[in-house]
Scaffold this motif. Structure first.
Motif, PDB file in Angstrom:
ATOM      1  N   ALA A   1       8.763  29.186 -13.225  1.00  0.00           N
ATOM      2  CA  ALA A   1       7.684  28.448 -12.563  1.00  0.00           C
ATOM      3  C   ALA A   1       8.130  27.076 -12.098  1.00  0.00           C
ATOM      4  N   ASP A   2       9.088  26.459 -12.807  1.00  0.00           N
ATOM      5  CA  ASP A   2       9.564  25.139 -12.420  1.00  0.00           C
ATOM      6  C   ASP A   2      10.667  25.192 -11.371  1.00  0.00           C
ATOM      7  N   GLY A   3      11.018  26.405 -10.899  1.00  0.00           N
ATOM      8  CA  GLY A   3      12.024  26.553  -9.859  1.00  0.00           C
ATOM      9  C   GLY A   3      13.443  26.721 -10.359  1.00  0.00           C
ATOM     10  N   SER A   4      13.635  26.696 -11.661  1.00  0.00           N
ATOM     11  CA  SER A   4      14.989  26.844 -12.205  1.00  0.00           C
ATOM     12  C   SER A   4      15.387  28.317 -12.228  1.00  0.00           C
ATOM     13  N   PRO A   5      16.667  28.625 -11.995  1.00  0.00           N
ATOM     14  CA  PRO A   5      17.120  30.017 -12.016  1.00  0.00           C
ATOM     15  C   PRO A   5      16.877  30.641 -13.389  1.00  0.00           C
ATOM     16  N   ALA A   6      16.375  31.868 -13.393  1.00  0.00           N
ATOM     17  CA  ALA A   6      16.050  32.534 -14.654  1.00  0.00           C
ATOM     18  C   ALA A   6      16.892  33.772 -14.903  1.00  0.00           C
ATOM     19  N   GLY A   7      17.192  34.538 -13.850  1.00  0.00           N
ATOM     20  CA  GLY A   7      17.951  35.768 -14.047  1.00  0.00           C
ATOM     21  C   GLY A   7      18.526  36.285 -12.747  1.00  0.00           C
TER      22      GLY A   7
ATOM     23  N   GLU B   1      21.838  45.165  -9.515  1.00  0.00           N
ATOM     24  CA  GLU B   1      21.832  46.133  -8.416  1.00  0.00           C
ATOM     25  C   GLU B   1      21.753  47.556  -8.962  1.00  0.00           C
ATOM     26  N   ALA B   2      22.451  47.805 -10.063  1.00  0.00           N
ATOM     27  CA  ALA B   2      22.433  49.145 -10.660  1.00  0.00           C
ATOM     28  C   ALA B   2      21.042  49.493 -11.191  1.00  0.00           C
ATOM     29  N   ALA B   3      20.360  48.500 -11.783  1.00  0.00           N
ATOM     30  CA  ALA B   3      19.020  48.745 -12.318  1.00  0.00           C
ATOM     31  C   ALA B   3      18.022  49.012 -11.201  1.00  0.00           C
ATOM     32  N   VAL B   4      18.170  48.311 -10.093  1.00  0.00           N
ATOM     33  CA  VAL B   4      17.274  48.539  -8.949  1.00  0.00           C
ATOM     34  C   VAL B   4      17.474  49.946  -8.401  1.00  0.00           C
ATOM     35  N   THR B   5      18.731  50.359  -8.262  1.00  0.00           N
ATOM     36  CA  THR B   5      19.033  51.698  -7.745  1.00  0.00           C
ATOM     37  C   THR B   5      18.464  52.785  -8.652  1.00  0.00           C
ATOM     38  N   ALA B   6      18.522  52.538  -9.966  1.00  0.00           N
ATOM     39  CA  ALA B   6      18.033  53.533 -10.924  1.00  0.00           C
ATOM     40  C   ALA B   6      16.511  53.592 -10.981  1.00  0.00           C
ATOM     41  N   MET B   7      15.830  52.561 -10.509  1.00  0.00           N
ATOM     42  CA  MET B   7      14.365  52.526 -10.569  1.00  0.00           C
ATOM     43  C   MET B   7      13.773  53.406  -9.451  1.00  0.00           C
ATOM     44  N   PRO B   8      12.952  54.416  -9.760  1.00  0.00           N
ATOM     45  CA  PRO B   8      12.337  55.256  -8.724  1.00  0.00           C
ATOM     46  C   PRO B   8      11.506  54.411  -7.755  1.00  0.00           C
ATOM     47  N   ALA B   9      11.549  54.765  -6.480  1.00  0.00           N
ATOM     48  CA  ALA B   9      10.874  53.980  -5.449  1.00  0.00           C
ATOM     49  C   ALA B   9       9.374  53.904  -5.687  1.00  0.00           C
ATOM     50  N   GLU B  10       8.780  54.967  -6.230  1.00  0.00           N
ATOM     51  CA  GLU B  10       7.321  54.964  -6.426  1.00  0.00           C
ATOM     52  C   GLU B  10       6.896  54.009  -7.544  1.00  0.00           C
ATOM     53  N   ARG B  11       7.818  53.596  -8.416  1.00  0.00           N
ATOM     54  CA  ARG B  11       7.466  52.705  -9.507  1.00  0.00           C
ATOM     55  C   ARG B  11       7.678  51.233  -9.138  1.00  0.00           C
ATOM     56  N   ARG B  12       8.462  50.989  -8.107  1.00  0.00           N
ATOM     57  CA  ARG B  12       8.846  49.615  -7.792  1.00  0.00           C
ATOM     58  C   ARG B  12       7.655  48.691  -7.488  1.00  0.00           C
ATOM     59  N   PRO B  13       6.562  49.170  -6.846  1.00  0.00           N
ATOM     60  CA  PRO B  13       5.436  48.251  -6.604  1.00  0.00           C
ATOM     61  C   PRO B  13       4.740  47.804  -7.878  1.00  0.00           C
ATOM     62  N   TRP B  14       4.931  48.534  -8.988  1.00  0.00           N
ATOM     63  CA  TRP B  14       4.186  48.236 -10.208  1.00  0.00           C
ATOM     64  C   TRP B  14       5.054  47.562 -11.285  1.00  0.00           C
ATOM     65  N   VAL B  15       6.311  47.293 -10.944  1.00  0.00           N
ATOM     66  CA  VAL B  15       7.248  46.692 -11.906  1.00  0.00           C
ATOM     67  C   VAL B  15       7.625  45.295 -11.426  1.00  0.00           C
ATOM     68  N   ALA B  16       7.519  44.316 -12.319  1.00  0.00           N
ATOM     69  CA  ALA B  16       7.942  42.950 -11.967  1.00  0.00           C
ATOM     70  C   ALA B  16       9.449  42.906 -11.804  1.00  0.00           C
ATOM     71  N   VAL B  17       9.908  42.098 -10.878  1.00  0.00           N
ATOM     72  CA  VAL B  17      11.340  42.017 -10.605  1.00  0.00           C
ATOM     73  C   VAL B  17      12.114  41.533 -11.825  1.00  0.00           C
ATOM     74  N   SER B  18      11.463  40.784 -12.693  1.00  0.00           N
ATOM     75  CA  SER B  18      12.138  40.282 -13.895  1.00  0.00           C
ATOM     76  C   SER B  18      12.551  41.413 -14.837  1.00  0.00           C
ATOM     77  N   ALA B  19      11.913  42.602 -14.698  1.00  0.00           N
ATOM     78  CA  ALA B  19      12.216  43.731 -15.574  1.00  0.00           C
ATOM     79  C   ALA B  19      13.607  44.301 -15.319  1.00  0.00           C
ATOM     80  N   VAL B  20      14.156  44.044 -14.128  1.00  0.00           N
ATOM     81  CA  VAL B  20      15.497  44.560 -13.799  1.00  0.00           C
ATOM     82  C   VAL B  20      16.484  43.403 -13.599  1.00  0.00           C
ATOM     83  N   ALA B  21      16.126  42.248 -14.174  1.00  0.00           N
ATOM     84  CA  ALA B  21      17.000  41.075 -14.035  1.00  0.00           C
ATOM     85  C   ALA B  21      17.657  40.755 -15.374  1.00  0.00           C
ATOM     86  N   ARG B  22      18.901  40.332 -15.330  1.00  0.00           N
ATOM     87  CA  ARG B  22      19.599  39.890 -16.539  1.00  0.00           C
ATOM     88  C   ARG B  22      19.402  38.396 -16.693  1.00  0.00           C
TER      89      ARG B  22
END
Length: 389
Positions: A301-307, A311-332
Motif C-alpha cells: 500500500a505504501d508503494g514499496s516492492p513486495a514480491g 512466471e511458472a506459477a502464472v502458467t500453471a494457474m488455469p485461465a478460468e481461475r485467474r480473475p478470482w485469484v489475487a496476484v500476490s498468490a503467485v508472487a514470491r
C-alpha cells in the motif's frame, strides 16, 4: 580451492552454512566453526598404529597404552594443523573476508573463505601465513627437543617438529592447490594485473609438482638407497592425484572467471510492471501484456516492492481461475537477497545468485527505484552464449 593444508575460497551462502555430511563440530575459533571429518579418525588410527612401535622403544611395557599414546600424538599433531588453518582464517578476517569454517580431514585441513581475494597482497598474506606458522611450530618443537629428557614427551616433540617442518616447506611449493601455489598466483597477478593468469600459471605449477611426486618412487632407490614400500606408493598416488585434480580444477575455474566480466545484469533485465498486491491475476497479466512487460512486481500500500510474480506459477494457474485469484498468490515475497543493485555484474552477480538461489531477482537503482527483474534463466543463457564466443 582446497589444498592438503591451506585456505579454500567459497561461494556459499553468507553467515553460518550447513555442515557438510560426515563432519563433526568440535568447537570454534574467533567465531569460526571447527569441523572434523570422519576420515580424520581413520588417519588418527593409522598414526596411532604407526607410532606405537616407537613408543614401545621409548617406554617399554606400556602394552595397550602405547596405542592410546599414539592416538594422543595424532591429536597433538592435528592441533598444530589447526594452528596452521587458524592463521589463514585470522588473517583473512583481518583483511575483511568472511570465514565460514575450518575443517580437519584426511590430508590435513581446509579453511573455507567466503569469496575470492580482492588484491594480490591479500592472496599472498592469507596463503603464506599458514606455512610460516607450521615452520614456527616445527622450530619451536625442535628447540624444546634439546632440553627435554628422553621419554614420550621428547619423542612427541621430535615427531611434531619433523611433521610441521615438512608441512611448512612442502606447502611453499609453488603450485596450486598448495599454499605456495597461491603465493605464486599472487606474484603473477601483481606483476601482470591479471588474477586469472596467475591462477593458470600456478595451476601448471601444481601439475608439474604432481608429476614430480608421481615420479619419486622411480628415483627413490638411486637417490636414497631405499626401495619404496607399498605405503609409499599409495601415499604418492593419493597426493599426486590430489594435486593434479586440484590444479586442473583451479585452471578451469580461472578460465570460467575470465568470461564473467561480460555478464552484466542491467541489459539482461526484463521490463517490469508494478501492480497492487490485491489486483486480480487476470487483470495483472492483461496489463503486463498491454505494456509489453516481461515481468510483474507487486507493491504494498505504501508503494514499496513486495514480491515478484512467478512466471511458472502464472502458467500453471488455469485461465478460468485467474480473475478470482489475487496476484500476490503467485508472487514470491522479496526476502533478503532477492533484491540486487542494477549495476551488479561479473563475479559479484554469480556470487549473489549462488548465495540466494531463486528464479527471479528484483533490480533496483541506487535511489531504490525499480529498474527491472532479472531471471536466472536469462543469466544462464547469456553465460552459455559468452562461452561459445
Amino acid at each position: 580451492m582446497p589444498d592438503p593444508i591451506g585456505p579454500a575460497s567459497s561461494e556459499g551462502p553468507p553467515g553460518r552454512p550447513q555442515r557438510a555430511p560426515g563432519t563433526l563440530r568440535i568447537g570454534s575459533i574467533a567465531g569460526i566453526d571447527v569441523l572434523v571429518t570422519s576420515s580424520w579418525f581413520i588417519v588418527a588410527l593409522l598414526i596411532s598404529l604407526t607410532f606405537a612401535p616407537r613408543i614401545e622403544d621409548a617406554e617399554p611395557g606400556l602394552g595397550f597404552w602405547k596405542y592410546v599414546a599414539g592416538f594422543v600424538f595424532a591429536v597433538v599433531l592435528y592441533l598444530s594443523v589447526l594452528l596452521h588453518e587458524a592463521s589463514h582464517a585470522v588473517v583473512a578476517q583481518r583483511l575483511g573476508y568472511g570465514v565460514n569454517s575450518i575443517t580437519l580431514h584426511f590430508l590435513g585441513g581446509m579453511t573455507e573463505i567466503d569469496g575470492q581475494s580482492r588484491r594480490p597482497r591479500h592472496e599472498f598474506w592469507i596463503a603464506v601465513v599458514g606455512p610460516l606458522t607450521s615452520i614456527a611450530v616445527g622450530a619451536g618443537a625442535a628447540a624444546l627437543w634439546f632440553v627435554v629428557p628422553d621419554g614420550l614427551v621428547r619423542l612427541a616433540l621430535q615427531g611434531l617438529a619433523g611433521a610441521n617442518l615438512i608441512i611448512g616447506v612442502l606447502n611453499l611449493v609453488p603450485g596450486l592447490p598448495l599454499d605456495g601455489g597461491r603465493v605464486l598466483k599472487a606474484a603473477v597477478w601483481g606483476a601482470s594485473g591479471n588474477q586469472h593468469r596467475g591462477s593458470i600459471v600456478a595451476g601448471w605449477g601444481g601439475r608439474i609438482t604432481a608429476l614430480a611426486l608421481l615420479a619419486w618412487p622411480l628415483v627413490m632407490e638411486p637417490l636414497t638407497g631405499q626401495q619404496p614400500t607399498v605405503l609409499d606408493l599409495v601415499l604418492v598416488f593419493i597426493l599426486g592425484l590430489f594435486l593434479w585434480t586440484g590444479a586442473t580444477a583451479a585452471m578451469a575455474h580461472a578460465r570460467i572467471r575470465q568470461r564473467l566480466p561480460a555478464l552484466v545484469a542491467r541489459p539482461l533485465a526484463r521490463r517490469t510492471l508494478t501492480v497492487p498486491e490485491d489486483l486480480p491475476l487476470a487483470e495483472a497479466v492483461r496489463r503486463a501484456q498491454e505494456a509489453q512487460a516481461g515481468s510483474i512486481v507487486t507493491v504494498a500500500a505504501d508503494g514499496s516492492p513486495a514480491g515478484i510474480v512467478s512466471e511458472a506459477a502464472v502458467t500453471a494457474m488455469p485461465a478460468e481461475r485467474r480473475p478470482w485469484v489475487a496476484v500476490s498468490a503467485v508472487a514470491r515475497r522479496l526476502e533478503q537477497g532477492l533484491t540486487l543493485p542494477a549495476t551488479v555484474a561479473g563475479e559479484d552477480l554469480i556470487l549473489a545468485i549462488s548465495r540466494r538461489p531463486a528464479e527471479e531477482y528484483l533490480l533496483v537503482e541506487a535511489d531504490g527505484t525499480i529498474y527491472g527483474v532479472l531471471s536466472t534463466a536469462d543469466v544462464d543463457r547469456a553465460f552459455r552464449d559468452n562461452a561459445r564466443r
